[in-house]
Design a protein around this motif. Structure first.
Motif: not given
Ligand code: NDP
Length: 285
Positions: A77-83, A92-93, A98-105, A107-117
């Protein structure tokens, strides 16, 4: 020759300060959002350093901290709002999560144009095609160091040790694009020394102190040590045994003071680029 990443990063930051001032005067304050989940001590230090570096060049940073046991939906929800927030140019994340997260998922939530990492899968795919939005910061920093040292990459034998998605693979894409003949070695490589000894440019990104010794380096090679390892006695060392490698190499990065400062400088540079692109798209519309 020692490739002084600290000094080069300071020069890059000075240039960025001017760009940030210009953008700010035009009504766009470059802004980086940093998301930190949990209380991993190393991550806390990294985030603190990134926020301080932003402040140093005039980039605004906004930190969003979540407890280690938070639900992934809260972070999404935070990433969506920032996008959707036009005043935020980079997101940047901080990894690991922590283990309950799928890191790929995440990172891919971040808008491509804001993926500064530059960690988004689409960014990495585009990097191989030579049409990326943002080059990942560590490999981009290495390219800047090589350019500064006027290393001729066209036709050079480049060997990268390590095949991670955030360092080894994007590093290979950038060196290939620059005209080098690229080999990627990893933990399953047979006879690592035979491979590293071929390298005119050797980039080591493994996370094992002293893995590469002087005997594994071709005389006159350029050696880039990406590794950061904390020894039991508290010292910070790279993956290359500096004492034996330095006399053999033509140029070598130290740890600390080599690639590390360049990684942060490239994060700042990507954030400024994101803000510049936003201003251009505003002007165009
Ligand atoms: P990963 O752990 O994701 O990848 C390490 C890679 O090294 C893997 O591909 C692994 O092979 C390979 N490897 C492990 N052991 C050996 C071995 N004995 N011989 C050859 N290859 C081996 O690490 P990262 O890429 O994330 O980071 C690498 C290092 O760089 C770390 O020390 C990290 O702290 C540092 N780093 C520094 C940064 C900076 O700004 N200076 C930024 C990012 C990272 P396999 O795939 O087969 O397992």
């Amino acid at each position: 020759m020692i490739l002084d990443g600290k000094a080069l990063a300071a020069r890059v930051r000075a240039e960025l300060k001017t760009s940030v001032a210009r953008l700010t005067a035009q009504g766009v304050k470059p802004t980086l959002a940093v998301i930190l989940v949990g209380d991993d001590p190393a991550s806390q230090v990294y985030v603190r350093n990134k926020i301080a570096a932003c402040g140093d060049v005039g980039i605004e940073s906004r930190a969003f901290r979540f407890p280690a046991d938070c639900a992934p939906a809260e972070v999404f929800a935070a990433i969506d709002a920032l996008n959707a927030d036009p005043t935020v140019h980079g997101i940047l994340v901080q990894l690991p999560l922590p283990p309950q997260f799928d890191e790929t998922e995440v990172i891919e939530r971040i808008a491509l144009a804001k993926d500064v990492d530059g960690f988004h899968a689409e960014n990495l795919g585009r990097l191989w095609q030579g049409r990326h939005c943002f080059a990942p910061c560590t490999p981009a920093g290495v390219m800047r160091l090589l350019a500064e040292a006027t290393v001729d990459l066209v036709g050079a034998e480049a060997v990268i040790v390590g095949r991670s998605n955030i360092v080894g693979k994007p590093m290979a894409a950038l060196l290939l694009q620059a005209g080098a003949t690229v080999t990627i070695a990893h933990s399953r490589t047979r006879d690592l020394a035979a491979v590293t000894r071929r390298a005119d440019v050797l980039v080591v990104a493994v996370g094992r102190p002293g893995l590469v010794t002087g005997a594994m380096i071709k005389p006159g090679a350029v050696v880039i040590d990406v590794g950061i390892n904390r020894l039991d006695d508290g010292r910070l060392v790279g993956d290359v045994d500096f004492a034996s490698a330095e006399p053999v190499a033509k140029a070598i990065t130290p740890v600390p003071g080599g690639v590390g400062p360049m990684t942060i400088a490239m994060l700042l540079a990507n954030t400024v680029t994101a803000a510049e692109r936003q201003l251009q798209s505003q002007d165009a519309s």
